[in-house]
Design an enzyme around this catalytic site. Structure first.
Site, short mmCIF file in Angstrom:
data_model
loop_
_atom_site.label_atom_id
_atom_site.label_comp_id
_atom_site.label_asym_id
_atom_site.label_seq_id
_atom_site.Cartn_x
_atom_site.Cartn_y
_atom_site.Cartn_z
N ASP A 76 -6.72 1.02 8.49
CA ASP A 76 -5.41 1.58 8.94
C ASP A 76 -5.57 3.32 9.18
O ASP A 76 -6.87 3.50 9.36
CB ASP A 76 -4.34 1.75 7.92
CG ASP A 76 -4.84 2.00 6.33
OD1 ASP A 76 -5.76 3.02 6.49
OD2 ASP A 76 -4.36 2.00 5.51
N ASP A 109 0.98 -1.26 0.04
CA ASP A 109 -0.15 -0.12 0.04
C ASP A 109 0.82 1.18 0.14
O ASP A 109 2.08 1.24 0.61
CB ASP A 109 -0.83 -0.08 1.15
CG ASP A 109 -1.99 -1.01 1.34
OD1 ASP A 109 -2.32 -1.53 0.07
OD2 ASP A 109 -2.45 -1.37 2.28
N TYR A 136 7.03 -8.19 8.95
CA TYR A 136 6.34 -6.86 9.13
C TYR A 136 6.89 -6.36 10.44
O TYR A 136 6.70 -7.06 11.49
CB TYR A 136 4.98 -6.51 8.75
CG TYR A 136 4.59 -6.93 7.31
CD1 TYR A 136 4.55 -6.11 6.36
CD2 TYR A 136 4.20 -8.36 6.95
CE1 TYR A 136 4.21 -6.36 4.99
CE2 TYR A 136 3.70 -8.61 5.69
CZ TYR A 136 3.65 -7.72 4.48
OH TYR A 136 3.35 -8.05 3.40
N ARG A 161 -3.29 -5.06 8.72
CA ARG A 161 -4.38 -4.04 9.32
C ARG A 161 -5.64 -4.78 9.78
O ARG A 161 -6.27 -4.34 10.74
CB ARG A 161 -4.94 -2.93 8.16
CG ARG A 161 -5.04 -3.43 6.95
CD ARG A 161 -5.12 -2.37 5.86
NE ARG A 161 -4.98 -2.75 4.64
CZ ARG A 161 -5.77 -2.51 3.69
NH1 ARG A 161 -6.93 -1.73 3.88
NH2 ARG A 161 -5.83 -3.08 2.39
#
Length: 301
Positions: A80, A38, A66, A179
């Site tokens: 998010d 993203d 991550y 998310r």
């Protein structure tokens, strides 16, 4: 030009933006990314160039790591920090370290996720974000993903306040929405939640330390030293067994023939045939012929 460029995607750009810019910088059209990040996310994005585009799907399918900041107290339309508030709880919260560790433990292993409405998952031929932008809600397919590890990175014994944030490290399979994982963590703790920020620190065998930014790529290209940062196809295949091609089977392998199955394919889903370390073919079990194997990818000279 052939190889894999370990790119550090900066915030504010789409993965496609990176590909578009690299085609111009590298003066080649055969450029492909290995999994969408993203615009608000930065991190490791391996880019395949030339013949390396043949194995882009392997890199896309590889596990990812991550580091995320989870915010407890508010859910958003996008799950998010970019989205509008859907639900808010401004009460004073007191979450102990043990409570948090227990919630992380419950979400480790195989879990189910429903992709967010603002995502690229396709339903009836359209991406979910296309429905979301029109204010339409459609039924989303729930799918299973694997969370290999979920680690709390903060040292505090207690997390208190109207809004509670903490950092976690996630090692997970392809298709995991971090998310959505943040929202699920909130649910386990009994509060609305969203993902405040996200960085991808590893993609398959590629890590942050190997990565270069777009600006660095341009500088390296201008100096004529791009080969110093391009990694060979073999690097991305290093998790599979390599077998040196022999004179007895060289012709069959280089022609991509179906062959009796190699013993190593009983324990691995892929094997790589190479000549002096250079990959020539990736073989897999034959889907219909028991006891045989077939090439899945070929890398001609």
């Amino acid at each position: 030009m052939n190889g894999i460029l370990p790119l550090w995607k900066e915030r504010g750009m789409t993965s496609h933006d990176c590909v578009f810019k690299l085609r111009k910088i590298l003066k080649t059209k055969k450029v492909g990314h290995t999994g969408t990040l993203d615009p608000a996310v930065e991190g490791v994005l391996p880019i395949c160039i030339g013949q390396a585009t043949r194995i882009a799907e392997y890199l896309t399918d590889a596990g990812k790591t991550y580091e995320a900041v989870v915010s407890i107290g508010r859910t958003t339309t996008t799950e998010d920090a970019e989205g509008e508030t859907v639900e808010e709880n401004l009460s004073h919260k007191a979450i102990s370290r043990n409570e948090l560790l227990e919630a992380l433990k419950q979400l480790t292993g195989e879990i189910e996720q429903t992709p967010p409405m603002y995502s690229a998952v396709k339903v009836n031929g359209k991406r979910l974000y296309e429905y979301a932008r029109k204010g339409e809600i459609v039924e989303r397919p729930t799918r299973k993903v694997m969370i290999y590890s979920l680690e709390l990175l903060d040292d505090a014994d207690n997390f208190e306040g109207e809004e509670v944030t903490f950092r976690i490290r996630i090692a997970c399979s392809k298709g995991t929405y971090i998310r959505t994982l943040a929202v699920q963590l909130g649910e386990k703790l009994g509060y609305p939640a969203h993902m405040a920020s996200l960085v991808r620190t590893a993609s398959g065998t590629f890590t942050e330390k190997e990565c270069v930014t777009l600006q660095q790529v341009e500088e390296i290209m201008n100096k004529g030293k791009i080969d110093e940062v391009l990694l060979p196809v073999e690097y991305a295949l290093s998790s599979y067994p390599f077998i040196e091609v022999e004179e007895s089977n060289e012709k069959q392998i280089l022609n991509g023939q179906v062959l009796p199955i190699h013993a190593l394919l009983k324990e691995n889903d892929k094997i790589v045939y190479s000549i002096q370390g250079k990959a020539y073919a990736v073989y897999i079990k034959h889907p219909t012929k028991e006891g045989y194997m077939k090439p899945e990818k070929m890398f001609p000279n």
